[in-house]
Write a protein that holds these residues in place. Structure first.
Motif, mmCIF file in Angstrom:
data_model
loop_
_atom_site.group_PDB
_atom_site.id
_atom_site.type_symbol
_atom_site.label_atom_id
_atom_site.label_comp_id
_atom_site.label_asym_id
_atom_site.label_seq_id
_atom_site.Cartn_x
_atom_site.Cartn_y
_atom_site.Cartn_z
ATOM 1 N N ARG A 1 9.904 19.152 -26.283
ATOM 2 C CA ARG A 1 9.395 17.881 -26.756
ATOM 3 C C ARG A 1 10.005 16.689 -26.024
ATOM 4 N N GLY A 2 11.342 16.719 -25.870
ATOM 5 C CA GLY A 2 12.029 15.600 -25.208
ATOM 6 C C GLY A 2 11.534 15.401 -23.788
ATOM 7 N N GLY A 3 11.433 16.491 -23.030
ATOM 8 C CA GLY A 3 10.949 16.411 -21.652
ATOM 9 C C GLY A 3 9.527 15.902 -21.589
ATOM 10 N N LEU A 4 8.714 16.340 -22.543
ATOM 11 C CA LEU A 4 7.310 15.914 -22.573
ATOM 12 C C LEU A 4 7.217 14.404 -22.759
ATOM 13 N N VAL A 5 7.967 13.886 -23.758
ATOM 14 C CA VAL A 5 7.918 12.448 -24.018
ATOM 15 C C VAL A 5 8.401 11.673 -22.797
ATOM 16 N N LEU A 6 9.492 12.130 -22.195
ATOM 17 C CA LEU A 6 10.044 11.446 -21.029
ATOM 18 C C LEU A 6 9.027 11.407 -19.889
ATOM 19 N N CYS A 7 8.409 12.569 -19.612
ATOM 20 C CA CYS A 7 7.456 12.631 -18.492
ATOM 21 C C CYS A 7 6.250 11.731 -18.749
ATOM 22 N N LEU A 8 5.773 11.721 -20.003
ATOM 23 C CA LEU A 8 4.610 10.872 -20.301
ATOM 24 C C LEU A 8 4.969 9.397 -20.168
ATOM 25 N N VAL A 9 6.169 9.032 -20.631
ATOM 26 C CA VAL A 9 6.596 7.637 -20.507
ATOM 27 C C VAL A 9 6.686 7.254 -19.035
ATOM 28 N N LEU A 10 7.253 8.154 -18.209
ATOM 29 C CA LEU A 10 7.348 7.874 -16.774
ATOM 30 C C LEU A 10 5.958 7.710 -16.156
ATOM 31 N N THR A 11 5.015 8.575 -16.578
ATOM 32 C CA THR A 11 3.653 8.485 -16.040
ATOM 33 C C THR A 11 3.031 7.144 -16.386
ATOM 34 N N LEU A 12 3.193 6.743 -17.657
ATOM 35 C CA LEU A 12 2.629 5.450 -18.075
ATOM 36 C C LEU A 12 3.300 4.300 -17.327
ATOM 37 N N GLY B 1 0.824 -1.210 0.000
ATOM 38 C CA GLY B 1 0.000 0.000 0.000
ATOM 39 C C GLY B 1 0.855 1.256 0.000
ATOM 40 N N ALA B 2 1.937 1.244 0.801
ATOM 41 C CA ALA B 2 2.809 2.421 0.872
ATOM 42 C C ALA B 2 3.494 2.658 -0.467
ATOM 43 N N ILE B 3 3.964 1.557 -1.101
ATOM 44 C CA ILE B 3 4.621 1.715 -2.410
ATOM 45 C C ILE B 3 3.645 2.307 -3.419
ATOM 46 N N ASN B 4 2.420 1.806 -3.404
ATOM 47 C CA ASN B 4 1.445 2.299 -4.386
ATOM 48 C C ASN B 4 1.117 3.761 -4.160
ATOM 49 N N THR B 5 1.054 4.195 -2.895
ATOM 50 C CA THR B 5 0.803 5.606 -2.626
ATOM 51 C C THR B 5 1.918 6.459 -3.217
ATOM 52 N N ALA B 6 3.162 6.011 -3.010
ATOM 53 C CA ALA B 6 4.291 6.765 -3.553
ATOM 54 C C ALA B 6 4.235 6.799 -5.073
ATOM 55 N N VAL B 7 3.882 5.664 -5.687
ATOM 56 C CA VAL B 7 3.797 5.602 -7.147
ATOM 57 C C VAL B 7 2.741 6.576 -7.676
ATOM 58 N N LEU B 8 1.594 6.631 -6.996
ATOM 59 C CA LEU B 8 0.514 7.537 -7.415
ATOM 60 C C LEU B 8 0.980 8.982 -7.363
ATOM 61 N N ILE B 9 1.625 9.357 -6.249
ATOM 62 C CA ILE B 9 2.041 10.751 -6.103
ATOM 63 C C ILE B 9 3.123 11.087 -7.121
ATOM 64 N N LEU B 10 4.030 10.142 -7.353
ATOM 65 C CA LEU B 10 5.084 10.379 -8.343
ATOM 66 C C LEU B 10 4.479 10.577 -9.732
ATOM 67 N N SER B 11 3.465 9.776 -10.068
ATOM 68 C CA SER B 11 2.867 9.914 -11.402
ATOM 69 C C SER B 11 2.132 11.242 -11.536
ATOM 70 N N SER B 12 1.561 11.748 -10.439
ATOM 71 C CA SER B 12 0.955 13.087 -10.491
ATOM 72 C C SER B 12 2.013 14.117 -10.828
ATOM 73 N N LEU B 13 3.179 13.987 -10.180
ATOM 74 C CA LEU B 13 4.271 14.934 -10.428
ATOM 75 C C LEU B 13 4.704 14.879 -11.882
ATOM 76 N N THR B 14 4.926 13.654 -12.410
ATOM 77 C CA THR B 14 5.427 13.550 -13.783
ATOM 78 C C THR B 14 4.389 14.057 -14.781
ATOM 79 N N MET B 15 3.085 13.839 -14.472
ATOM 80 C CA MET B 15 2.039 14.314 -15.391
ATOM 81 C C MET B 15 2.000 15.839 -15.414
ATOM 82 N N ALA B 16 2.056 16.454 -14.215
ATOM 83 C CA ALA B 16 2.053 17.920 -14.158
ATOM 84 C C ALA B 16 3.294 18.481 -14.846
ATOM 85 N N TRP B 17 4.416 17.765 -14.666
ATOM 86 C CA TRP B 17 5.656 18.195 -15.326
ATOM 87 C C TRP B 17 5.507 18.103 -16.842
#
Lengths: 461, 179
Positions: free
Chosen positions: B99-110, B73-89
């Motif tokens: 463009r490069g940063g956008l692709v990287l952030c989207l890949v990280l979110t996925l 549960g703790a790992i999943n909470t961290a993963v959720l918050i991290l994906s919020s950060l990468t999506m906003a980024w």
């Protein structure tokens, strides 16, 4: 419902099963606002028909939300050049307030319906006491949506009445800003009064007192509107065309409906008349005498604009008068019956009349009134259908309205306006004069406009 | 709100009822915010039902939490918050045309989404095998000990909802006004 079933006999069995389920579901109240353990949860597994109807209502709710979002965004971002917030017609203010309620209240109904479906399918104990749920919670959720829902019905009607009363009194609307802001006040305040439907459901005395006080205070914005409409008519040059007949009927019936609401907001009186005919009469004076009569006023007001045809005004007035008589005959006796204890939902009237023969006169009056009401509505329908077949062509501005829609021809052409219309005061009738040749109103000094084309010349003298 | 002159040339992405792309963007943005507002109300109802259920049946929550895996549960909470950060980024990168940063952030979110779903699969599969399903299909295989030995003093059998129901814990539901 039954007539539809034989036609489905040739269709595949699964389709038939779905349709029968739907029919059965719809013959029950879709959202049951007084849940009983036996009816909401069912004792024999999942009740598919209820789940289907609930999901249907859920989808409808989202279409309502989308409409609300659309109207809010349109009002904010797509007003024509020159139309500030306080140059909008009051009908648009009414729709804006309605959209606020749709956006804030309908999601709560949505989650309630999902939880209800979840309770049915997965046997989760959310509302059903047999499963450990809380039926009072269902009532709170239901009324948190369903009380604002009555304002969804009445607020557009109030907007229509603001238009009609001003136009047919040939006078600028009185207290524009008060009427506009009272719509928004009703929309927001209406969220705080849902508990008055639950005074006898089980509620702490403190909560009941607070809900009662809030209920009294929500009457204030409605009363502000009524007084502003009366002040608009004061010393006006009142014309009693059909839309105005309905508007005056609205004032009278909505007045009675609103005042009888104060009886129900009073805690002690409410305990006495809960679930009696008094509530039925109150509800119909507000929703039928209010919302539906306002709908008829608006329909008759914009009918020439919508269809391009004029209806027979005498026939329309006659239907309105008949509706007024029939409506009061139906529902006024129910106030009396209700205070004497006539239950709201009844199933064996024969036994009732044997036990209480003294109530038969009022029941009879109410029944006769219902038939008169139906006849009046049929007459109004005949009047409108007749206009489609035989009515004379409507001029651009038959009533002398000053809002933008009367600047284009009836019915409006594609794209409505060839060039953006000139936005002025929506209630300034000073330049409008009746042209007997045209059968409608034109702006002063526009004799060349008799061909019925859109009058787009600026109105300022 | 700006009312610029309607464009003579109509861009293909501009809907017919809008005058300018700026007006269309303002309308779309406001519409999205209003829709988010409706979601607040939607989930507000859900959380309200959760709170009432929890207040009425605290024993169920005390019983059930023994079967939750805290580290997953703790790992999943961290993963959720991290994906919020990468999506906003990613949105920020799009605004800055990186463009490069956008692709990287989207890949990280996925990637975060995949990790989240994977962990959920492990958790739910475990529950399914133990028979810890929803109320209508609840058939626990109780031969094993709770995951957390620290809470071993807690009851191992599930409390009955029908008998464990407590009224009056919620302010509105006391029936004291009835005559």
């Amino acid at each position: 419902m039954r007539a539809a079933t034989p036609a489905l006999r040739s269709s595949p069995a699964c389709l038939r099963r779905v349709s029968v389920g739907l029919t059965r579901a719809l013959s029950k109240p879709i959202v049951q606002h007084r849940p009983k353990a036996a009816t909401t949860a069912g004792t024999t597994g999942t009740d598919t028909s209820i789940v289907l109807a609930v999901l249907g209502a859920f989808i409808l709710g989202f279409s309502s939300i989308a409409t609300g979002v659309n109207f809010i965004v349109t009002t904010h971002t797509l007003r024509p050049p020159g139309m500030g917030w306080f140059k909008m017609p009051l009908f648009a203010w009414g729709l804006y307030a309605t959209a606020i309620i749709q956006v804030l209240a309908t999601p709560v109904l949505g989650i309630t319906l999902l939880l209800l479906a979840g309770e049915k399918v997965l046997r989760l104990g959310i509302f059903d006491p047999a499963l450990g749920g809380d039926p009072i919670l269902f009532q709170h959720f239901f009324w948190f949506y369903s009380h604002p829902a009555v304002y969804i019905m009445i607020l557009p009607g109030m907007g229509v009445i603001s238009e009609v009363i001003s136009v047919f009194s040939r006078k600028h609307i009185f207290g524009y800003r008060f009427i506009a802001f009272s719509s928004v006040a009703i929309a927001l305040w209406g969220f705080l009064v849902w508990g008055h439907h639950m005074f006898v459901s089980g509620m702490t005395p403190l909560a009941a007192t607070i809900f009662s006080a809030l209920t009294f205070s929500v009457a204030i914005p409605s009363v502000i509107k009524v007084f502003n409409w009366l002040a608009t008519m004061y010393k006006g040059s009142i014309g009693l065309a059909t839309p105005m007949c309905y508007a005056l009927m609205f004032l009278f019936l909505f007045g009675i409906g609103g005042l009888s609401g104060l009886f129900l907001g009073t805690l002690a009186v409410d305990v006495h008349v809960t679930d009696t005919y008094f509530v039925v009469a109150h509800f119909h004076y507000v929703m039928f005498g209010g919302a539906l009569v306002a709908l008829l006023a608006g329909l008759h007001y914009w009918w020439p604009k919508i269809t391009g045809r004029m209806y027979n005004d005498r026939l329309g007035q006659l239907a309105a008068l008949l509706l007024f008589v029939g409506f009061n005959l139906t529902f006024f006796p129910q106030f009396v019956l209700g205070t004497r204890g006539m239950p709201r939902r009844y199933y064996d009237y024969t036994k009732l009349l044997e036990r209480h023969p003294e109530s038969s006169t009022l029941h009879l009056l109410s029944t006769v009134g219902a038939f008169v009401t139906a006849a009046a509505l049929v007459l109004a329908l005949i009047c409108l259908v007749h206009s489609l077949l035989r009515g004379r062509r409507a001029p651009a501005n038959p009533w002398g309205g000053a809002t933008l829609e009367w600047q284009c021809s009836s019915p409006p052409p594609h794209d409505n306006f060839p060039t953006p219309p000139q936005v002025g005061d929506p209630y300034d009738f000073s330049g409008l004069e009746y042209d007997p040749v045209l059968g409608g109103f034109v702006r002063r000094g526009q004799g060349g406009d008799r061909l019925g084309g859109p009058s787009l010349v600026p109105s300022s003298p | 709100m700006s009312h610029a002159e309607p464009l003579a040339w109509h861009p293909p992405h501009l809907a017919h009822h809008f005058d300018t792309p700026r007006q269309q963007f303002a309308a779309g943005k406001l519409g999205m915010w209003v829709f988010v507002l409706t979601e607040v109300l939607f989930f507000g109802g859900l959380f309200c039902a959760y709170a009432v259920y929890r207040a009425n049946h605290p024993e169920i929550f005390i019983y059930a939490h023994q079967y939750l895996d805290k580290s997953l549960g703790a790992i999943n909470t961290a993963v959720l918050i991290l994906s919020s950060l990468t999506m906003a980024w990613a949105v920020r990168c799009a605004q800055l045309s990186q463009r490069g940063g956008l692709v990287l952030c989207l890949v990280l979110t996925l990637a975060c989404a995949a990790v989240f779903l994977g962990i959920k699969y492990v958790e739910y599969r475990h529950k399914w095998e133990e028979g810890l399903k929803w109320a209508g299909a609840y058939a626990p295989k109780l031969a094993r000990e709770p995951l957390s030995t620290r809470d071993a003093s807690l009851p191992v059998s599930p409390p009955s909802t029908a008998t464990g129901r407590r009224r009056g814990t919620w302010g509105f539901s006391s029936a004291s006004t009835l005559p």
